[in-house]
Design a protein around this motif. Structure first.
Motif: not given
Length: 193
Positions: A20-25, A29-45
């Motif tokens: 589900t799309e989330v408004d960036a605002t 302050n999100i901390e991206w834990h992983y960045k893929s080779k294709s440039g996608s970022g992931y934050c795990f909870t």
């Protein structure tokens, strides 16, 4: 059979998911834990994963759809499964329970149609909203039937030599049959006429 549990170590291996799309605002302050080779970022909870990416749909061996959130003129939030512009980055969130197994050969998918918006899409059989009526197909069969449904929804050429009173009713009848039966489109047309 118990459903496989997904987490940050296995969610990216042969899965289907609707984020589900989330408004960036709201998560500035999100901390991206992983960045893929294709440039996608992931934050795990504990409950799920945020993904920022400019590509949705097919992601390696996964099918990850982004459900767009857009504010309507009335101020109410609406959602859409419409195709998105994959040139801009969007953030999506999914709970671990939103991930389901995905592969090319098993009959894992069913088709949903919104006649008002003339949209046809596929869903996973483990989706809690499954109506119990639509038939399951593998990925290539599902894609083929969706192409047929889109042609029926968007064109009149297929009905050129058929005898009928109401085109919209005929569309719905044929599409419902395609969704709930494994018969070919040719067989369905032959049965109806």
């Amino acid at each position: 059979m118990t459903q496989k549990k997904y987490n940050k170590n296995n969610f990216h291996k042969h899965t289907f998911c609707e984020f589900t799309e989330v408004d960036a605002t709201t998560i500035s302050n999100i901390e991206w834990h992983y960045k893929s080779k294709s440039g996608s970022g992931y934050c795990f909870t504990e409950q799920g994963v945020y993904r920022i990416s400019n590509h949705w749909g097919r992601a390696a061996n996964c099918r990850w759809r982004l459900i767009l959130r857009a504010s309507s003129k009335t101020g109410a939030n609406t959602s859409s499964r419409a195709k998105i512009n994959n040139s801009q980055h969007r953030i999506g969130y999914a709970k671990w329970t939103d991930f389901y197994p995905n592969n090319e050969t098993e009959k894992l998918f069913y088709i949903e149609v919104n006649f008002d918006t003339k949209e046809a899409t596929f869903q996973h059989k483990d989706n809690p909203n499954y109506d119990g009526i639509a038939v399951f197909r593998n990925a290539s069969e599902t894609a083929k039937v969706i192409r047929q449904i889109k042609e029926i929804l968007e064109s009149d050429a297929w009905s050129k030599y058929l005898d009928f009173d109401d085109l919209e009713q005929l569309r719905k009848k044929i599409i419902q049959k395609l969704i709930t039966d494994h018969q070919s489109l040719a067989t369905i047309k032959k049965e109806l006429f």
